[in-house]
Design a protein around this motif. Sequence first.
Motif, mmCIF file in Angstrom:
data_model
loop_
_atom_site.group_PDB
_atom_site.id
_atom_site.type_symbol
_atom_site.label_atom_id
_atom_site.label_comp_id
_atom_site.label_asym_id
_atom_site.label_seq_id
_atom_site.Cartn_x
_atom_site.Cartn_y
_atom_site.Cartn_z
ATOM 1 N N THR A 1 -14.492 -49.248 4.466
ATOM 2 C CA THR A 1 -13.371 -50.188 4.600
ATOM 3 C C THR A 1 -12.915 -50.707 3.249
ATOM 4 O OG1 THR A 1 -14.151 -50.863 6.794
ATOM 5 C CG2 THR A 1 -12.617 -52.343 5.671
ATOM 6 N N ARG A 2 -13.880 -51.129 2.404
ATOM 7 C CA ARG A 2 -13.498 -51.637 1.083
ATOM 8 C C ARG A 2 -12.867 -50.539 0.229
ATOM 9 N NH1 ARG A 2 -18.330 -54.738 1.642
ATOM 10 N NH2 ARG A 2 -19.558 -53.192 0.481
ATOM 11 N N ALA B 1 -11.153 -48.026 1.353
ATOM 12 C CA ALA B 1 -9.807 -47.801 1.881
ATOM 13 C C ALA B 1 -8.833 -48.866 1.366
ATOM 14 C CB ALA B 1 -9.848 -47.816 3.412
ATOM 15 N N GLU B 2 -9.288 -50.124 1.335
ATOM 16 C CA GLU B 2 -8.432 -51.198 0.813
ATOM 17 C C GLU B 2 -8.115 -50.972 -0.659
ATOM 18 O OE1 GLU B 2 -10.676 -54.685 1.602
ATOM 19 O OE2 GLU B 2 -10.159 -54.763 3.736
ATOM 20 N N GLU B 3 -9.107 -50.545 -1.416
ATOM 21 C CA GLU B 3 -8.907 -50.299 -2.846
ATOM 22 C C GLU B 3 -7.933 -49.157 -3.081
ATOM 23 O OE1 GLU B 3 -11.544 -48.299 -6.405
ATOM 24 O OE2 GLU B 3 -12.563 -49.682 -5.029
ATOM 25 N N GLY C 1 -5.682 -48.021 -0.874
ATOM 26 C CA GLY C 1 -4.421 -48.190 -0.165
ATOM 27 C C GLY C 1 -4.204 -47.180 0.948
ATOM 28 N N THR D 1 -6.011 -45.664 5.003
ATOM 29 C CA THR D 1 -6.750 -46.110 6.173
ATOM 30 C C THR D 1 -8.212 -45.673 6.078
ATOM 31 O OG1 THR D 1 -6.286 -44.103 7.434
ATOM 32 C CG2 THR D 1 -4.674 -45.891 7.584
ATOM 33 N N PRO D 2 -9.123 -46.403 6.755
ATOM 34 C CA PRO D 2 -10.528 -45.973 6.772
ATOM 35 C C PRO D 2 -10.709 -44.557 7.315
ATOM 36 C CG PRO D 2 -10.353 -48.243 7.504
ATOM 37 C CD PRO D 2 -8.943 -47.720 7.392
ATOM 38 N N SER E 1 -18.476 -48.991 -3.850
ATOM 39 C CA SER E 1 -18.307 -50.216 -3.060
ATOM 40 C C SER E 1 -19.317 -50.343 -1.931
ATOM 41 C CB SER E 1 -16.896 -50.263 -2.473
ATOM 42 O OG SER E 1 -16.697 -49.218 -1.533
ATOM 43 N N SER F 1 -18.895 -49.207 1.039
ATOM 44 C CA SER F 1 -18.190 -49.478 2.290
ATOM 45 C C SER F 1 -16.950 -48.597 2.383
ATOM 46 C CB SER F 1 -17.780 -50.947 2.367
ATOM 47 O OG SER F 1 -16.832 -51.179 3.386
#
Length: 303
Positions: free
Chosen positions: A21-22, A24-26, A28, A30-31, A17, A19
């Motif tokens: 942040t991305r 972490a979102e994928e 589930g 935290t960064p 990704s 990133s």
Amino acid sequence: MHVPFRAISVFHAVARSGSVTRAAEELGVTPSAVSQQIQALEVSLGTALIGRSGRNVVLTEAGERYFEMIGEEVDRIAEATQRIRGYRSVTTLTVRATPSLSTKWLLPRLASFIDAHPDIELRLDGSNEPVAFQKESVDVEIRHGAGQWPGLFCEGLAEERFHPVCAPGLAVASSLGPDDLARHRLIQSVKCQVQWSSWFARAGVTPAERWRRLLFDRTHMAIDAAVGGLGIALESDLMMWREWRDGRLVCPVRAPPAVGLVTQWITCPREHLRHRKVRLFLDWLRRERDLWADERRVASEIV
């Protein structure tokens, strides 16, 4: 020997990704949890894997080599795990193509691929941005350009023929000479590899220094504008085939110069060719290309 599988999967998500942040979102999480896993993996391997460039992360030389070695294997493990869990009964094939090719050529033909391969879930990503295959989960790209991308498998989709075209209500077929065109509004896609200036040169015509123009940054917009009677466009028969076949566009020029060029290229890393879903899609693309070329040949013989 302990293998830090969790940290490896986190690194894979970050590298793909680009990133934290991305990723972490994928995943589930935290960064900060992602950063901790990356640090643990770097300690385990004894080398730095990522650095930062603004808000994005960049792979170090070691990180790039490591991602190249594990990327396909992690994808395979993830897909196998999802299948066993029953979360997925299909394989996802992600294809990127320009918005114009996606709209004008691929979409009208996709039903045959979908019907033939119900186990493949197709995702069509309509974008002009070239794929960064090491960082993006894209299987195949049909890329606009000159076909020179070292390190990638590259095959021309088809030779396109470029013609002046307009709505029949603006000018009937074969009613104009090349030197008549400059009296009309000329439509142009600014990213098209064949521009009006080069077409006039091939036709042996020196137009006025300025002529009325209507410019678009997408081919499909230029084609739709021509269908709408806004002027005469210079476009590829690959892109405008349906409109031309159905009589919504005609070539108003008598004996136009022949302009042929390959501008759309099937590309992917060579290792992707080992994947069944990629091979099936490329085989389908080639069949559709050949069917389209046969249809074009028959239509030209009738004319």
